[in-house]
Structure formats: structure tokens, C-alpha cells
Design a protein around this motif. Structure first.
Motif, short mmCIF file in Angstrom:
data_model
loop_
_atom_site.label_atom_id
_atom_site.label_comp_id
_atom_site.label_asym_id
_atom_site.label_seq_id
_atom_site.Cartn_x
_atom_site.Cartn_y
_atom_site.Cartn_z
N VAL A 178 -45.86 -15.12 -9.00
CA VAL A 178 -45.93 -13.70 -8.74
C VAL A 178 -46.73 -12.37 -7.63
O VAL A 178 -46.32 -12.09 -6.75
N PRO A 181 -47.40 -13.25 -4.22
CA PRO A 181 -46.12 -13.44 -3.21
C PRO A 181 -46.25 -12.09 -2.63
O PRO A 181 -46.26 -11.64 -1.70
N VAL A 182 -46.64 -10.81 -4.14
CA VAL A 182 -45.69 -9.71 -4.16
C VAL A 182 -46.95 -9.15 -2.80
O VAL A 182 -46.82 -7.65 -2.34
N VAL A 259 -37.84 -8.56 3.70
CA VAL A 259 -37.68 -9.27 3.89
C VAL A 259 -37.71 -9.49 1.52
O VAL A 259 -37.13 -10.28 1.22
N PHE A 260 -38.56 -8.20 1.40
CA PHE A 260 -38.74 -8.37 0.47
C PHE A 260 -37.35 -7.07 -0.36
O PHE A 260 -37.24 -7.03 -1.89
N GLY A 261 -36.85 -6.94 0.66
CA GLY A 261 -35.75 -5.46 0.44
C GLY A 261 -36.05 -4.45 0.06
O GLY A 261 -35.40 -3.86 -0.93
N ARG A 262 -37.47 -3.87 0.46
CA ARG A 262 -38.25 -2.97 -0.10
C ARG A 262 -37.73 -1.71 0.14
O ARG A 262 -38.13 -1.62 1.62
#
Lengths: 262, 341
Positions: A178, A181-182, A259-262
Motif C-alpha cells: 500500500v 505503491p502510493v 492511472v491512479f484516478g486522482r
């Protein structure tokens, strides 16, 4: 548009000319067939690039520059990422003070930092010029890695780690699956920013170069002091292309956040 | 039946010995298969309590028992809890399926079982079609349903919900309440929900636990708690608005919708207490008016009544009738500390 806002358009145009004009001239000069730094160039040729390739000190300095940039970026990440994690997620007394301490290399003039490292480390501890260069650049890059990685962590929900723990993941698995990757896009951006910063640095490198060891920008400075031909322009173009390529890659990686949708 | 969660004189103080206790000497049993809500204003200790049950906070004193065993110092990953956060806390770099499967994979279940159970959990919340998407592509309500599926998939001994609906807009919130209740009923899971919204607590709870300043004020079935608040704090929190002291009855409370206004000199019913009053304010509220009436009662002498409002003006004399079956005797007359928060 131009008619509607004439003053703004004019100022913008001036700004662009001032910023890009010298660069355009430099690129023109680098491809000249003549032998002076005259603009417009007298015909087109790659002879000055060839000359640069044959000039041994430039090749050596380029190797030194890349080596120093790679090693000090790696070290700045190795120190900066854990520091950021501790600052953002840990419970540290006097957090703000510690955080600001990491930014002092940006505030302290680089020449002062360079002189201090020269006196205390290079002369005082008898460490080689290359070693001192790496140490100096690592210190210089540390604020960038701490801040850029920190920004990506600060934006992430601190509950993410708790969610992972609640789902049965221990601290190590939580970090690997978690937290890391973040942080990844932040680490990628920090790497590129640090690499460019090291590659283009002059003031710090200037004081920390020793006999036979110089970075490319320092070697270019040395060269300009004795000779005045388009070789330097050709080398500048190489450095410019490298920096732009890396910056372009940053943009692509920053686009990664999609890609992370943020 | 043995409670799933038991708090045994649990206290928590933030920042050392002399800090104010966020939770003090709390005893609480969470019944198996039931929906329990922790209700109270911000700072009442409800979230601290939930985080202690989850294991993210250690109690300063007292014990926490899960399934009968002392779990006071068990780390969260060993507690078999399903946690749903206000911020959803979905892993942004994973697909919806991988999010839901995360807890199953940490339990090292075989791959086909992971897929089956993640699929079932997604189906339960009606999001099978979003399986391959990333959390950022979903709306807030959908993300919270994924978070619910992720928590439910591991079949936790207790589902902990930390204000899960607070980030959603009003309409969606009501819809999600039903959804939450349906999922809890269908799975038969034990649930503990933290909220500051009394409506939410009333609708969802089998047991409602009202906290104030780290202490338990009242707990029970909402159908019993709502008409019979034990004290002024609970009454105020549940929307009771009148706190007169009546001769012979002492401090009481009554909801504005139960206060009847009659013409002056009219007689109240035999089962009602009557007071003469003067209207001081009429506030239009859409379907009705809120009428404020000054009376000679003790305590808070101004009574509020829900009234059609037609024909009433400030200065009018009225007779106030208080049906005795709606009057709730209060243990304490004074407003408790922290009631204004």
C-alpha cells in the motif's frame, strides 16, 4: 486575442523572446560551419559536435557528471524516503523543526555549503574529490526528495494504512502493498528532478572539483575561460537535450497519476 | 449469548496523564448479529471507542474482549475486524476487485476462493460491473459500497463503520442507510456504527448507545430510548426542545410536536397539564410553524409548539396543553456540561 489584449500579448512575446532567444542563438551557433560564436551561423555542420567528442576533458567530465548524479540521487532517495515516511506518518516530537532542517540546503547559499564541505570534508577528512562531490550533491538533493515524495504522501489518505492493517496485513505487507505503491509516482518524479538538479549544478561542483575530477558544467566553464569557439555551444546543446528529455519523461510520469484516478 | 465485543471499564486519554479523558470507564457489550450505533456530538469519544475496538488505539486502562478473549493488546491485523472509513480509504492503485480481495489474500486463501468471495461481496453491493475499474473512476457512493464489500468479504467477527455516510450528500445518505442495513441483515454480521446523526442511529440501530464527554449517557432499543430520554443531554440530542419545571411534576421534557395550543381560557383535557401563555414568536417552517409561548412554568418557561400557525401572532394569549403521556420526567434539571457542543 492579440487585438483584444495588446499589452498582455506584447509582454508575453517579450518574455518568450528573452527566455528562448538566447537558447535559439546557442543552438544555431552549435551547428555553425564557421569557427566563431557568431550568429547567424556561417553554414551548417556537425563539426563542433565532433570536436567536442574528441576533447578528452569533456568526455571525462560527462562521465563524472552522470556518475555523481546517479549515485547522489540514489543516496538522496535512500535517506529522503525513510525521512519523509517518518515525518508524514510517524509521531515525531518537533516535527516541523526536523522538516525545516531538511530544507536548509536550499536556503544556505551553495557556495557557502561548498566551501564548508571543501574545508571540512575534502581537506579535513582527506576524502577524494569524487567522494566529496557525491556527498555535496546528496545534501543538495535531499530537500527535493523529501519534499516531492512528501507531497505525494501528504495527498494520500492516512487511513489507507489502517485499512490494510484492518484487513489483516502486517506492517511489512502494508508498506510493500500500500504505502510504497502510493508513493511510487512521487519517488519517480523526485528521482528525475534530483538527477537534473545534480547534472546542471555549478556553484557546489565548482568548489568540490579536484585535479582530474570535474563535472561537465565546471569543465565547460574552464574551457570558456581559455578558448572561445563553438565547442561549448555544442556541449550545451547536448546538456540541454538531455535535460529536456528527462523533463519530458517527468511529465509523462506525472501523467501517471491518471492511472491512479486522482 | 456471549457478546462479540466487550469493553470492560475502558478509558483513553490523549497526550499523557493529565490530559482530558476522551473515553472514561466505559462498559459496553456488543450483541452478536445486531446493529449497534455509537451516537453523540463531536468529541464525545465515539470514534475513539471504535478505534480502540479496531486496535488502532490502545486503551489507557481497562480491557477489550473480542469473542470472549482478551484482545486489549492484539494488533489490528490479528483481530478479524472489517473497517469502513468516512474517507472510504480504497487503495487507489488497485482495481475494485483487488481492493475487495486484499483481505482475502492476506489470509492466504486459495486463488479460486479469493475470486469467488470477492465476486460475491461485489455482487452483494451491486457493483459487479465495476470489478475491473479503479476507485478514482467511481462516485463517492459507489466507492463507499466497495469499501463495504471489502470489509464484508473477510467475514469479520465485527463490522466497524466510522461515520461511513458523512461524506455523501443528503439524498444518497438516506439511500445508503437502507443499503447498509440490508447488507448487515443479509450477512448476519455484527455491526458497530459511529455517527453524530440521530436520524441515522434511529433508523439503523438495534441498540443505540449515546455518549457524551467520554461517558455513556443512555443505551437501548431506539424505540425505547427515543420516547424516554433519561436526562436532559439525551433529550436535547434527540430533538426535545422544552424543559419546563411543572408544579407537582418537577423537571420534565416534551417534544414540540406534542405541545397543543388552545384558545385562551379554553379547558385542556383531563389527561393534560395546562398553562396560560403569551405567544412571543411564530416562525414559518414550511409544512408548519414553530410557535414560542412564554408561560409561568419554572425552568425554561418558554415552550415551543409545532402548530399550523394560522391566526397566531406575537402578543396573543393562548392556553398550552401538555398531554401527560408525552411528558418525560428528567433526572436532572440543569443543562449538562458539554450540551452546547
Amino acid at each position: 486575442m492579440i487585438l483584444r489584449r495588446p499589452l498582455l500579448s506584447l509582454l508575453t512575446a517579450i518574455a518568450f523572446v528573452l527566455m528562448l532567444g538566447p537558447v535559439a542563438i546557442l543552438i544555431g551557433v552549435a551547428f555553425t560551419a564557421g569557427s566563431t560564436l557568431a550568429f547567424p551561423p556561417e553554414g551548417l555542420s556537425l563539426r563542433w559536435f565532433a570536436a567536442a567528442l574528441e576533447y578528452r576533458p569533456f568526455i571525462d567530465a560527462f562521465g563524472t557528471s552522470v556518475l555523481v548524479a546517479l549515485v547522489s540521487t540514489a543516496l538522496a532517495l535512500a535517506l529522503g524516503v525513510p525521512a519523509t515516511l517518518a515525518l508524514q506518518r510517524g509521531r515525531i516530537p518537533g516535527r516541523r523543526v526536523v522538516e525545516n532542517l531538511f530544507f536548509t540546503p536550499i536556503i544556505v547559499p551553495e557556495l557557502v555549503l561548498g566551501l564548508a564541505l571543501f574545508q571540512q570534508v575534502m581537506v579535513g577528512l582527506q576524502i577524494t574529490a569524487l567522494g566529496t562531490l557525491v556527498i555535496g550533491h546528496t545534501v543538495l538533493l535531499l530537500p527535493y526528495t523529501v519534499r516531492v515524495v512528501g507531497a505525494s504522501l501528504a495527498l494520500a489518505d492516512p487511513r489507507l494504512e489502517e485499512a490494510a492493517r484492518g484487513l489483516g496485513a502486517g506492517p511489512v505487507r502494508t508498506f510493500l502493498r500500500v504505502t510504497l505503491p502510493v508513493m511510487a509516482p512521487g519517488i519517480a518524479s523526485a528521482t528525475i528532478l534530483a538527477f537534473i538538479t545534480s547534472l546542471n549544478n555549478v556553484p557546489l561542483s565548482l568548489l568540490l572539483t579536484g585535479p582530474g575530477v570535474a563535472t561537465l558544467p565546471v569543465e565547460m566553464l574552464n574551457y570558456v575561460q581559455s578558448s572561445f569557439d563553438p565547442v561549448v555551444a555544442a556541449v550545451s546543446v547536448v546538456l540541454l537535450v538531455l535535460s529536456v528529455a528527462v523533463a519530458f519523461a517527468t511529465e509523462r510520469l506525472a501523467g501517471f497519476t491518471k492511472v491512479f484516478g486522482r | 449469548m456471549e457478546p462479540v465485543v466487550r469493553l470492560d471499564r475502558v478509558s483513553h486519554r490523549f497526550g499523557g496523564r493529565d490530559a482530558v479523558a476522551a473515553v472514561s470507564d466505559l462498559d459496553l457489550d456488543v450483541a452478536r448479529g445486531r446493529f449497534t450505533t455509537l451516537l453523540g456530538p463531536s468529541g464525545c469519544g465515539k470514534t475513539t471507542t471504535l478505534r480502540m475496538i479496531a486496535g488502532f488505539l490502545r486503551p489507557t486502562s481497562g480491557r477489550i474482549l473480542l469473542e470472549g478473549a482478551d484482545a486489549t493488546s492484539t494488533p489490528p491485523e490479528k483481530r478479524n475486524i472489517g473497517m469502513v472509513f468516512q474517507s472510504y480509504a480504497l487503495f487507489p492503485h488497485m482495481t475494485i476487485t483487488d481492493n475487495v480481495a486484499f483481505g482475502l489474500r492476506t489470509r492466504r486463501l486459495p486463488g479460486d476462493e479469493v475470486r469467488r468471495r470477492a465476486g460475491e461481496a461485489l455482487e452483494l453491493v451491486g457493483l459487479s460491473h465495476a470489478a475491473g475499474r479503479k476507485p478514482g473512476e467511481l462516485s463517492g457512493g459507489q466507492q463507499q459500497r466497495v469499501a463495504l464489500a471489502r470489509a464484508v468479504a473477510i467475514r469479520p467477527s465485527v463490522l466497524l463503520l466510522d461515520e461511513p455516510l458523512s461524506n455523501l450528500d443528503a439524498r444518497l445518505r438516506v439511500q445508503m442507510r437502507r443499503e447498509l442495513l440490508r447488507v448487515q441483515r443479509e450477512t448476519g454480521l455484527t455491526a458497530v456504527l459511529v455517527t453524530h446523526d440521530q436520524e441515522e442511529a434511529l433508523e439503523l440501530s438495534d441498540t443505540m448507545v449515546i455518549l457524551n464527554a467520554g461517558r455513556l449517557e443512555q443505551q437501548g432499543d431506539p424505540r425505547e430510548v427515543f420516547p424516554r430520554p433519561a436526562n436532559r443531554f439525551v433529550a436535547e440530542f434527540l430533538g426535545y426542545d422544552n424543559f419546563p419545571v411543572l408544579p407537582g411534576a418537577g423537571p420534565v421534557t416534551i417534544r414540540p410536536e406534542h405541545v397543543r395550543l388552545l384558545p385562551a381560557r379554553a379547558a385542556e383535557g383531563a389527561d393534560e397539564a395546562g398553562l396560560d401563555g403569551t405567544v412571543t414568536a411564530v416562525t414559518f417552517q414550511g409544512s408548519h410553524c414553530l410557535v414560542e409561548v412564554d408561560t409561568p412554568a419554572g425552568g425554561d418557561a418558554t415552550l415551543r409548539s409545532v402548530h399550523p400557525g394560522d391566526g397566531l401572532r406575537p402578543g396573543d394569549s393562548v392556553r398550552v396543553a401538555l398531554p401527560r403521556r408525552h411528558l418525560v420526567a428528567l433526572a436532572d434539571a440543569a443543562a449538562p456540561a458539554g450540551a452546547d457542543r
